[in-house]
Design an enzyme around this catalytic site. Structure first.
Site, PDB file in Angstrom:
ATOM      1  N   ARG A  62      41.402  35.263  35.181  1.00 44.01           N
ATOM      2  CA  ARG A  62      40.587  35.960  34.196  1.00 44.01           C
ATOM      3  C   ARG A  62      41.215  37.291  33.794  1.00 44.01           C
ATOM      4  O   ARG A  62      40.658  38.007  32.960  1.00 44.01           O
ATOM      5  CB  ARG A  62      39.225  36.232  34.811  1.00 44.01           C
ATOM      6  CG  ARG A  62      38.083  35.742  33.913  1.00 44.01           C
ATOM      7  CD  ARG A  62      36.881  35.756  34.762  1.00 44.01           C
ATOM      8  NE  ARG A  62      35.641  35.624  34.107  1.00 44.01           N
ATOM      9  CZ  ARG A  62      34.773  34.642  34.400  1.00 44.01           C
ATOM     10  NH1 ARG A  62      35.115  33.680  35.215  1.00 44.01           N
ATOM     11  NH2 ARG A  62      33.597  34.636  33.857  1.00 44.01           N
ATOM     12  N   ARG A  86      29.833  41.454  29.491  1.00 41.51           N
ATOM     13  CA  ARG A  86      30.739  40.354  29.878  1.00 41.51           C
ATOM     14  C   ARG A  86      31.638  39.968  28.710  1.00 41.51           C
ATOM     15  O   ARG A  86      32.815  39.658  28.890  1.00 41.51           O
ATOM     16  CB  ARG A  86      29.927  39.144  30.353  1.00 41.51           C
ATOM     17  CG  ARG A  86      29.256  39.408  31.685  1.00 41.51           C
ATOM     18  CD  ARG A  86      28.331  38.295  32.070  1.00 41.51           C
ATOM     19  NE  ARG A  86      29.054  37.064  32.267  1.00 41.51           N
ATOM     20  CZ  ARG A  86      28.577  35.857  31.998  1.00 41.51           C
ATOM     21  NH1 ARG A  86      27.366  35.727  31.486  1.00 41.51           N
ATOM     22  NH2 ARG A  86      29.286  34.795  32.225  1.00 41.51           N
TER      23      ARG A  86
HETATM   24  P1  AMP Z   1      31.322  32.704  35.608  1.00 45.01           P
HETATM   25  O1  AMP Z   1      30.325  31.797  36.272  1.00 45.01           O
HETATM   26  O2  AMP Z   1      32.679  32.077  35.531  1.00 45.01           O
HETATM   27  O3  AMP Z   1      30.829  33.186  34.272  1.00 45.01           O
HETATM   28  O4  AMP Z   1      31.471  33.998  36.524  1.00 45.01           O
HETATM   29  C1  AMP Z   1      30.372  34.832  36.816  1.00 45.01           C
HETATM   30  C2  AMP Z   1      30.882  36.190  37.265  1.00 45.01           C
HETATM   31  O5  AMP Z   1      31.639  36.038  38.476  1.00 45.01           O
HETATM   32  C3  AMP Z   1      31.828  36.872  36.299  1.00 45.01           C
HETATM   33  O6  AMP Z   1      31.162  37.594  35.260  1.00 45.01           O
HETATM   34  C4  AMP Z   1      32.591  37.813  37.233  1.00 45.01           C
HETATM   35  O7  AMP Z   1      31.831  38.933  37.587  1.00 45.01           O
HETATM   36  C5  AMP Z   1      32.733  36.944  38.484  1.00 45.01           C
HETATM   37  N1  AMP Z   1      33.990  36.167  38.415  1.00 45.01           N
HETATM   38  C6  AMP Z   1      34.118  34.820  38.298  1.00 45.01           C
HETATM   39  N2  AMP Z   1      35.399  34.453  38.249  1.00 45.01           N
HETATM   40  C7  AMP Z   1      36.119  35.610  38.321  1.00 45.01           C
HETATM   41  C8  AMP Z   1      37.505  35.911  38.303  1.00 45.01           C
HETATM   42  N3  AMP Z   1      38.434  34.955  38.178  1.00 45.01           N
HETATM   43  N4  AMP Z   1      37.873  37.207  38.418  1.00 45.01           N
HETATM   44  C9  AMP Z   1      36.963  38.189  38.559  1.00 45.01           C
HETATM   45  N5  AMP Z   1      35.653  37.985  38.555  1.00 45.01           N
HETATM   46  C10 AMP Z   1      35.210  36.701  38.441  1.00 45.01           C
END
Ligand code: AMP
Length: 192
Positions: free
Chosen positions: A93, A149
């Protein structure tokens, strides 16, 4: 990790459909679905040290530290055993995470075969996040956090498109279509 593995990254803004397409791709190609977001949510639910650290970061709509994320991911992968490969949903990310996965200043590289970039229009992002909030009730899907986000995505994740384009790994898919059409386009691109 086996060099035979086929690892596919799903890249796209929040709400672009990564989490919807990943299980479908897992079923079709027999690849393991890896979501770092799901991993963090599990850590939070179990109140582990990673979860306690990640909770407030996620609730602010920010990204967790690169080293914490990659170490958590690698620890998970090391327990998985042999498989055909992974669908990486939500990781890398940041450019730093992409470098680490390429083995730059990091000793546990993860080979990436292709990167599927699901492209949606900017004004669609918040709309989709808020729709998902109504359906799933995620605590980081509120309007204010969704805005943050999205900003984080454009600042930190969007540059990965150029990074993987330069590596010749990027496949761009029009995400402004039905779920089935997006899936069909991804399958066609991967089959070829
Ligand atoms: P997601 O379900 O992929 O939208 O992830 C939810 C939250 O988890 C994100 O907004 C970040 O805070 C954290 N997160 C998930 N994947 C990552 C990543 N690769 N690097 C950093 N934070 C992450």
């Amino acid at each position: 990790m086996s060099t035979q593995q086929c690892n596919i990254v799903l890249l796209g803004a929040p709400g672009s459909g990564k989490g919807t397409q990943a299980p479908k791709l897992m079923e079709k190609f027999g690849l393991y679905h890896i979501s770092t977001g799901d991993m963090f949510r599990k850590e939070i639910a179990s109140q582990s040290p990673i979860g306690l650290k990640a909770k407030s970061i996620i609730e602010r709509g920010e990204l967790c530290p690169d080293d914490v994320t990659l170490d958590m991911l690698n620890s998970f992968l090391s327990k998985l055993g042999e498989c055909k490969g992974y669908i990486l949903d939500g990781v890398p990310r940041t450019l730093e995470q992409a470098h680490m996965m390429d083995g730059i200043n990091y000793d546990k590289p993860i080979s990436i075969s292709k990167v599927i970039y699901i492209k949606i229009e900017e004004e669609e992002i918040i709309k989709r996040i808020l729709k998902r909030a109504a359906e799933l009730g995620r605590t980081d899907d509120t309007p204010e956090v969704a805005k943050n986000r999205t900003a984080q995505y454009f600042k930190l994740t969007h540059p990965l498109i150029e990074y993987y384009q330069k590596q010749g790994k990027l496949i761009e898919i029009n995400g402004m279509q039905t779920i089935d059409k997006v899936f069909a386009d991804i399958c066609k691109a991967l089959d070829s």
